[in-house]
Structure formats: C-alpha cells, structure tokens
Design a protein around this motif. Structure first.
Motif, PDB file in Angstrom:
ATOM      1  N   VAL A 128     -61.328   3.773 -30.918  1.00 41.94           N
ATOM      2  CA  VAL A 128     -62.142   2.647 -31.240  1.00 41.94           C
ATOM      3  C   VAL A 128     -63.589   3.392 -31.857  1.00 41.94           C
ATOM      4  O   VAL A 128     -63.636   4.433 -31.273  1.00 41.94           O
ATOM      5  N   ASN A 129     -64.226   2.898 -32.658  1.00 36.44           N
ATOM      6  CA  ASN A 129     -65.387   3.508 -32.962  1.00 36.44           C
ATOM      7  C   ASN A 129     -66.485   3.530 -31.870  1.00 36.44           C
ATOM      8  O   ASN A 129     -66.484   2.684 -30.881  1.00 36.44           O
ATOM      9  N   GLY A 130     -67.211   4.633 -31.816  1.00 35.99           N
ATOM     10  CA  GLY A 130     -67.976   5.038 -30.593  1.00 35.99           C
ATOM     11  C   GLY A 130     -67.396   5.360 -29.343  1.00 35.99           C
ATOM     12  O   GLY A 130     -68.153   5.473 -28.494  1.00 35.99           O
ATOM     13  N   VAL A 271     -60.955  10.779 -21.481  1.00 35.67           N
ATOM     14  CA  VAL A 271     -62.041   9.516 -20.811  1.00 35.67           C
ATOM     15  C   VAL A 271     -63.306   9.955 -20.966  1.00 35.67           C
ATOM     16  O   VAL A 271     -63.798  10.928 -20.416  1.00 35.67           O
ATOM     17  N   THR A 272     -64.137   9.479 -21.981  1.00 37.89           N
ATOM     18  CA  THR A 272     -65.767   9.961 -22.195  1.00 37.89           C
ATOM     19  C   THR A 272     -66.517   8.987 -21.441  1.00 37.89           C
ATOM     20  O   THR A 272     -66.161   7.916 -20.969  1.00 37.89           O
ATOM     21  N   LYS A 273     -67.823   9.329 -21.227  1.00 35.62           N
ATOM     22  CA  LYS A 273     -68.826   8.641 -20.587  1.00 35.62           C
ATOM     23  C   LYS A 273     -68.795   7.916 -19.279  1.00 35.62           C
ATOM     24  O   LYS A 273     -69.099   6.784 -19.197  1.00 35.62           O
ATOM     25  N   LEU A 274     -68.096   8.852 -18.513  1.00 33.43           N
ATOM     26  CA  LEU A 274     -67.796   8.449 -16.911  1.00 33.43           C
ATOM     27  C   LEU A 274     -69.272   8.498 -16.318  1.00 33.43           C
ATOM     28  O   LEU A 274     -69.394   7.980 -15.433  1.00 33.43           O
ATOM     29  N   ASP A 275     -70.252   8.983 -16.999  1.00 37.13           N
ATOM     30  CA  ASP A 275     -71.707   9.105 -16.515  1.00 37.13           C
ATOM     31  C   ASP A 275     -72.215   7.822 -16.877  1.00 37.13           C
ATOM     32  O   ASP A 275     -71.879   7.146 -17.803  1.00 37.13           O
ATOM     33  N   GLY A 276     -73.098   7.167 -16.110  1.00 36.04           N
ATOM     34  CA  GLY A 276     -73.591   6.102 -16.089  1.00 36.04           C
ATOM     35  C   GLY A 276     -72.740   4.564 -16.279  1.00 36.04           C
ATOM     36  O   GLY A 276     -73.383   3.776 -16.481  1.00 36.04           O
ATOM     37  N   GLY A 309     -65.315  13.050 -19.842  1.00 37.65           N
ATOM     38  CA  GLY A 309     -66.620  13.641 -20.359  1.00 37.65           C
ATOM     39  C   GLY A 309     -67.851  12.800 -19.222  1.00 37.65           C
ATOM     40  O   GLY A 309     -67.533  11.674 -19.030  1.00 37.65           O
ATOM     41  N   VAL A 310     -68.618  13.571 -18.937  1.00 32.82           N
ATOM     42  CA  VAL A 310     -69.770  12.842 -18.397  1.00 32.82           C
ATOM     43  C   VAL A 310     -71.226  13.213 -18.913  1.00 32.82           C
ATOM     44  O   VAL A 310     -72.158  13.289 -18.211  1.00 32.82           O
ATOM     45  N   GLY A 311     -71.133  13.190 -20.124  1.00 30.66           N
ATOM     46  CA  GLY A 311     -72.553  13.492 -20.897  1.00 30.66           C
ATOM     47  C   GLY A 311     -72.304  13.778 -22.214  1.00 30.66           C
ATOM     48  O   GLY A 311     -70.992  14.201 -22.677  1.00 30.66           O
TER      49      GLY A 311
HETATM   50  N1  LIG Z   1     -73.385   9.647 -22.217  1.00 24.54           N
HETATM   51  C1  LIG Z   1     -72.247   9.976 -22.868  1.00 24.54           C
HETATM   52  N2  LIG Z   1     -72.145  10.105 -24.101  1.00 24.54           N
HETATM   53  C2  LIG Z   1     -71.251  10.343 -24.836  1.00 24.54           C
HETATM   54  C3  LIG Z   1     -70.032  11.005 -24.392  1.00 24.54           C
HETATM   55  N3  LIG Z   1     -69.161  11.306 -25.160  1.00 24.54           N
HETATM   56  C4  LIG Z   1     -69.649  11.061 -26.373  1.00 24.54           C
HETATM   57  N4  LIG Z   1     -70.926  10.397 -26.295  1.00 24.54           N
HETATM   58  C5  LIG Z   1     -71.747   9.749 -27.153  1.00 24.54           C
HETATM   59  O1  LIG Z   1     -71.158   8.691 -27.695  1.00 24.54           O
HETATM   60  C6  LIG Z   1     -71.483   8.418 -29.171  1.00 24.54           C
HETATM   61  C7  LIG Z   1     -70.263   8.303 -29.936  1.00 24.54           C
HETATM   62  O2  LIG Z   1     -69.717   9.240 -30.020  1.00 24.54           O
HETATM   63  P1  LIG Z   1     -68.583   9.605 -31.408  1.00 24.54           P
HETATM   64  O3  LIG Z   1     -68.255  11.019 -30.999  1.00 24.54           O
HETATM   65  O4  LIG Z   1     -69.832   9.283 -32.623  1.00 24.54           O
HETATM   66  O5  LIG Z   1     -67.632   8.481 -31.301  1.00 24.54           O
HETATM   67  P2  LIG Z   1     -66.565   8.269 -32.371  1.00 24.54           P
HETATM   68  O6  LIG Z   1     -66.960   6.891 -33.377  1.00 24.54           O
HETATM   69  O7  LIG Z   1     -65.532   7.927 -31.712  1.00 24.54           O
HETATM   70  O8  LIG Z   1     -66.415   9.382 -33.246  1.00 24.54           O
HETATM   71  C8  LIG Z   1     -72.490   9.610 -29.436  1.00 24.54           C
HETATM   72  O9  LIG Z   1     -73.590   9.377 -29.203  1.00 24.54           O
HETATM   73  C9  LIG Z   1     -71.988  10.740 -28.391  1.00 24.54           C
HETATM   74  O10 LIG Z   1     -73.230  11.667 -27.992  1.00 24.54           O
HETATM   75  C10 LIG Z   1     -70.148  11.135 -22.735  1.00 24.54           C
HETATM   76  O11 LIG Z   1     -69.117  11.720 -21.980  1.00 24.54           O
HETATM   77  N5  LIG Z   1     -71.250  10.903 -22.194  1.00 24.54           N
END
Ligand SMILES: Nc1nc2c(ncn2[C@@H]2O[C@H](COP(=O)(O)OP(=O)(O)O)[C@@H](O)[C@H]2O)c(=O)[nH]1
Ligand SMILES: [Mg+2]
Length: 331
Positions: A128-130, A271-276, A309-311
């Motif tokens: 999904v987006n984002g 799995v991204t954004k496991l930080d925060g 991913g954690v950042g």
């Molecule tokens: N905090 C954090 N931000 C992330 C991580 N992976 C991606 N992002 C951020 O999430 C936002 C959306 O990512 P993007 O690749 O454009 O998503 P897409 O729409 O699926 O292509 C961007 O601002 C990235 O920098 C992560 O592991 N941690």
C-alpha cells in the motif's frame, strides 16, 4: 553465468545470529527501534515470582504488541512448557525462555534473498502507499550494486509523477539504469524493463508498483496483470513477489499480507518502520500465518521475511534474523 548471490547469506548460514562485525551498530539500532514494543514485555519480568499474574500480564503485553490472539496463545503455551521443562524459578529465566520461544516461532521466516539463479532475476515489489516500497527498493539496489550486481529498475508506479521521480533519484544515486515512462501503462513499462534487463544482461530487475490507483481501477487487478506480463517477458519470472508492510500498522499489516498473497502469491515480505512503533509483535502473527499457510500446502514455497527496517537511512534496512530479533526485543 554469474554465480548465485545470496544477499545476507553470511547472516543466514547458521541458526546463530550474524556476527556483529558484519553489520556494525545494527543490533544496537534494532534494539533501539524495538524498544517501544519490548518495554511492556520486559516490564512483566520485573517481579519476583512466576505465577498466574505474570502470565496474565504477559498475555496482555503480547496482545498490546499486536502479536494477535493466536500467536499470543501459541507463545504462552510454548513458554509454560519450557518453564516446566527447565524447572525455572526466576522471572528473569522466564524472560530468556520467552526469547527462545519467539526465536523458534519466527525462525521459519528467516531466509536469504537469492539473486542470480536466473538472469535477470526479476523482483516485483508491492504494498500500500507509504509502506516503504520505493525506499526499500533504493536501499536494496544499493546493497546489490555494492555486491557487484547489475540492477535495472522499472518505474511501474506510473500514476504519480512524484513516484517516478523518487525512484529516478534512487537510480541516479546508485548509478543504475531505470525504465520509466510518463503516464505509461504499468504492465507495459514492466514488460519493457524485463526485456531490457535480458538484452542488457542485467542481474536483477526490480519493479516498483503503485499502492493505490485512480478510483475507477482496481489495484489487485492491475498488479495481477503486471505479474502475468512479467511471466510473458520471461517464463520463470517473477522470481520474487515482495510485499512491503509498515510495521506501524500492526494487525492491519496481517490483513494486507492475506489480501496480497491471495491475489499475487507472495514469496517474501519486508517489514519497515519497526522503529517508533509498539506493534512489532505483528511479526509473531505473521509467523503463525506463514506456518498455517505452509501446513495447508506443503509443496508451496514458504513466505520469508527477507528484510526489516528500523529507520530511513541506508543501513537501517537489514536481513531478518529471528534470533537477533527476539534478543533485541527482550534484551
Ligand atoms: N522511520 C522509518 N521510515 C521509513 C522506513 N522505511 C521507509 N520509511 C519512510 O516512509 C516513507 C514512505 O516511503 P516510500 O518508500 O515512499 O513508500 P511507498 O509509497 O511504499 O513507495 C518515506 O518517508 C520513507 O523514508 C523505516 O524503516 N523507518
Ligand atoms: Mg513509492
């Protein structure tokens, strides 16, 4: 033909966690990233007795971490068995045994992403987006290019100019080629990219796709079409269909996994954004889902979690290690 490259293979060669030296600072960043998820879990083991209250608190903490009802039940039953077997008497020992139980539950998800068995190896990235698709592709491209792979990107998220530009920036930064077309048809762009990848003897072609479409179209139908077209350009492709999920979305991420798998038959997850987030327990729910999926069809290729991913930084995306994850969570 070049030899098969397993990105992260060193990290997966054995059941042991990867050598810290191979990924400097990673364990600390992972621990920091998982702190919100882990703090309510570790809180449970600060008392002096192993009793019903401890298990009840642990159940609540796992549910709060979005492990889901089934994985929570599984972990509690497994933990109680381990506690009996080891005759543990201290809550601190139970904590260690919980780390073992989590590591064992997550272990089947651990697998290195292999490229190079087919030339090109075609990866289709969905979500999904984002969720983090484009940034994940950027980071992955960098790792592959650093390892000597020739990478070609396909900008199949053709609906938004910003999406194409964002991928082009990554291509530029990594000095890899990109197939892109203003307002083009996503399937046509992907087809062209796979054909170009063959003609240019690229090792890897990675297709970035849309997460949402203009309302009259159906995302899953569009993605299925892209998948079919990749197969027309190259019979054994795509070699990987990767779903990128945002760890922040917790149980909703599991709903996405089911829906995308149903439509596209996934091979792996990122799995991204496991930080925060306090919802990192969703990996346990995913592990249980993957186990049930594997049991339902033994011949089917199991779904892996290739990276977490954690950042936002390049080094914040790393191969997934079950043991390392469990230790970072409860450390
Ligand atoms: N905090 C954090 N931000 C992330 C991580 N992976 C991606 N992002 C951020 O999430 C936002 C959306 O990512 P993007 O690749 O454009 O998503 P897409 O729409 O699926 O292509 C961007 O601002 C990235 O920098 C992560 O592991 N941690
Ligand atoms: Mg994108």
């Amino acid at each position: 033909m070049r030899e098969t490259e397993a990105y992260g293979a060193e990290a997966h060669a054995a059941a042991a966690p990867p050598a810290p030296a191979a990924r400097p600072g990673w364990f600390a960043r992972l621990s920091q990233g998982l702190r919100k998820t882990g703090s309510s879990l570790t809180q449970v083991f600060t008392g002096t007795r192993i009793d019903d209250t401890l298990y009840e608190e642990l159940e609540s903490a796992l549910l709060m971490a979005d492990a889901g009802v089934k994985a929570t039940e599984h972990l509690l039953a497994d933990l109680k068995r381990r506690v009996r077997e080891r005759k543990a008497t201290e809550p601190a020992a139970v904590r260690t045994l919980l780390a073992d139980a989590i590591a064992d539950l997550l272990a089947p998800l651990e697998r290195a992403l292999v490229v190079g068995e087919s030339v090109p190896t075609v990866l289709m990235v969905v979500g999904v987006n984002g969720a983090g698709k484009t940034t994940t592709i950027g980071k992955l491209t960098r790792h592959l290019a650093d390892g000597g792979c020739k990478v070609l990107l396909a900008a199949a998220d053709t609906f938004r100019a910003a999406a194409r530009e964002q991928l082009a920036v990554w291509a530029d930064r990594n000095r890899v080629e990109i197939v892109s077309q203003e307002g083009g048809d996503p399937s046509a762009v992907t087809y062209d990219a796979v054909m170009a990848g063959q003609a240019r003897r690229c090792d890897v072609v990675i297709a970035d796709t849309a997460g949402r479409l203009p309302t009259q179209l159906h995302l899953m139908e569009e993605l299925k079409k892209i998948r079919r077209v990749i197969g027309k350009a190259q019979a054994d492709a795509p070699h990987e269909v990767l779903l990128v999920i945002d760890g922040n979305t917790g149980q909703n991420a599991l709903a996405q996994v089911r829906a995308f798998d149903e439509a596209l038959s996934l091979t792996g997850l990122v799995v991204t954004k496991l930080d925060g987030t306090a919802k990192g327990g969703v990996l346990a729910a995913i592990a249980l889902w993957a186990r049930e999926r594997a049991q339902a069809d033994l011949a089917r290729r199991p779904v892996a979690v290739y990276f977490i991913g954690v950042g936002e930084k390049l080094e914040d995306l790393q191969p997934f290690s079950a043991r390392e994850f469990a230790l970072a969570l409860l450390g």
